[in-house]
Write a protein that holds these residues in place. Structure first.
Motif, PDB file in Angstrom:
ATOM      1  N   GLY A  11     -35.098  -7.463 -34.840  1.00 21.94           N
ATOM      2  CA  GLY A  11     -33.600  -7.634 -33.009  1.00 21.94           C
ATOM      3  C   GLY A  11     -33.784  -8.818 -32.142  1.00 21.94           C
ATOM      4  O   GLY A  11     -35.203  -8.552 -31.675  1.00 21.94           O
ATOM      5  N   THR A  12     -33.084  -8.733 -31.395  1.00 21.07           N
ATOM      6  CA  THR A  12     -33.287  -9.131 -30.274  1.00 21.07           C
ATOM      7  C   THR A  12     -33.694  -8.418 -29.295  1.00 21.07           C
ATOM      8  O   THR A  12     -34.119  -7.215 -29.094  1.00 21.07           O
ATOM      9  N   GLN A  13     -33.528  -8.945 -27.847  1.00 21.38           N
ATOM     10  CA  GLN A  13     -34.545  -8.325 -26.536  1.00 21.38           C
ATOM     11  C   GLN A  13     -33.498  -7.269 -26.501  1.00 21.38           C
ATOM     12  O   GLN A  13     -33.423  -6.031 -25.733  1.00 21.38           O
ATOM     13  N   THR A  14     -32.030  -7.816 -26.304  1.00 18.64           N
ATOM     14  CA  THR A  14     -30.867  -6.926 -25.746  1.00 18.64           C
ATOM     15  C   THR A  14     -30.634  -5.864 -26.768  1.00 18.64           C
ATOM     16  O   THR A  14     -30.098  -4.972 -26.356  1.00 18.64           O
ATOM     17  N   GLN A  15     -30.369  -5.990 -28.102  1.00 19.06           N
ATOM     18  CA  GLN A  15     -30.311  -5.040 -29.411  1.00 19.06           C
ATOM     19  C   GLN A  15     -31.524  -4.830 -30.016  1.00 19.06           C
ATOM     20  O   GLN A  15     -31.294  -6.098 -31.229  1.00 19.06           O
ATOM     21  N   ARG A  16     -31.963  -3.844 -30.342  1.00 19.74           N
ATOM     22  CA  ARG A  16     -33.401  -4.071 -30.973  1.00 19.74           C
ATOM     23  C   ARG A  16     -32.810  -2.909 -31.975  1.00 19.74           C
ATOM     24  O   ARG A  16     -32.024  -2.192 -31.751  1.00 19.74           O
ATOM     25  N   ALA A  17     -33.937  -2.182 -33.192  1.00 20.59           N
ATOM     26  CA  ALA A  17     -33.510  -1.578 -33.470  1.00 20.59           C
ATOM     27  C   ALA A  17     -35.004  -0.937 -34.992  1.00 20.59           C
ATOM     28  O   ALA A  17     -35.383  -2.083 -35.595  1.00 20.59           O
TER      29      ALA A  17
ATOM     30  N   THR B 255     -35.590  -0.211 -38.064  1.00 22.02           N
ATOM     31  CA  THR B 255     -35.507  -0.871 -39.073  1.00 22.02           C
ATOM     32  C   THR B 255     -36.909  -0.613 -40.552  1.00 22.02           C
ATOM     33  O   THR B 255     -37.818  -1.471 -40.204  1.00 22.02           O
TER      34      THR B 255
END
Length: 158
Positions: free
Chosen positions: A33-39, A41
Motif C-alpha cells: 500500500g501507500t505510506q499512509t495506508q499499509r496493510a 497482505t
C-alpha cells in the motif's frame, strides 16, 4: 505440518478446539500500500485454496487438512487419508487430505526407499544404454542401425 501438529496438541491440552489448514505454492506477502495506508497482505493461488480448506475444517470436524501439494511432501513421513475432492474451475479437482498421525514408516524404511530409488536409476541407465546401442550406426557410417559390440557385451554381463 509438524508445527501444526504441535500447536494442535498444545491447544487440546488447554481444552481448546483448533482446526488448521495447510496449503503450498508460490505467494507474495508483506506490507503493501501507500505510506499512509499499509496493510499486511498475502497474495497467490494458494491463499484462496487455504481459505477454502480452513472453512471446510469448520464445517467438517477435521483437525488438520492439507492440499495435494503439501500431501505430496509429507506422505512418506506422516499418515494422511483422502478427505475431500473439491471441484475447481475448468473441470479440475483438488484433493484435500486429513493428517491423522505421525511417522508412518519404520526406522529402517528410509534405507529400503533409498535402495528402491537407486534400483530405478540403474534401470533407467540400462535403458538409456540400450537405446544408444540400438541407434548407433553399424559398420562406421553405414545407414543401417544396430547394437554396438560394446553395448551388447555390457548387457550380456548384466
Amino acid at each position: 505440518v509438524a508445527s501444526a501438529q504441535e500447536v494442535l496438541k498444545a491447544m487440546q491440552q488447554l481444552g481448546l478446539t483448533v482446526r488448521l489448514a495447510c496449503t503450498g505454492g508460490p505467494a507474495i506477502f508483506g506490507p503493501m500500500g501507500t505510506q499512509t495506508q499499509r496493510a499486511f497482505t498475502v497474495m497467490g493461488q494458494c491463499v484462496p485454496r487455504g481459505l477454502v480448506l480452513q472453512k471446510l475444517t469448520k464445517l467438517i470436524p477435521f483437525n488438520i487438512l492439507v492440499d495435494h501439494s503439501i500431501y505430496s511432501q509429507i506422505s512418506i513421513s506422516t499418515q494422511c487419508r483422502l478427505a475431500l475432492v473439491l471441484p475447481l474451475v475448468e473441470g479440475k479437482v483438488e484433493k484435500a487430505y486429513e493428517v491423522i498421525g505421525g511417522l508412518q514408516q519404520a526406522d529402517d524404511e528410509w534405507m529400503y526407499q533409498l535402495q528402491e530409488k537407486e534400483n530405478e536409476r540403474a534401470q533407467h541407465r540400462h535403458f538409456e544404454l540400450g537405446v544408444k546401442a540400438l541407434l548407433s550406426p553399424v559398420g562406421g557410417g553405414s545407414r543401417s542401425w544396430g547394437g554396438s559390440e560394446e553395448a551388447v557385451a555390457h548387457f550380456e554381463a548384466h
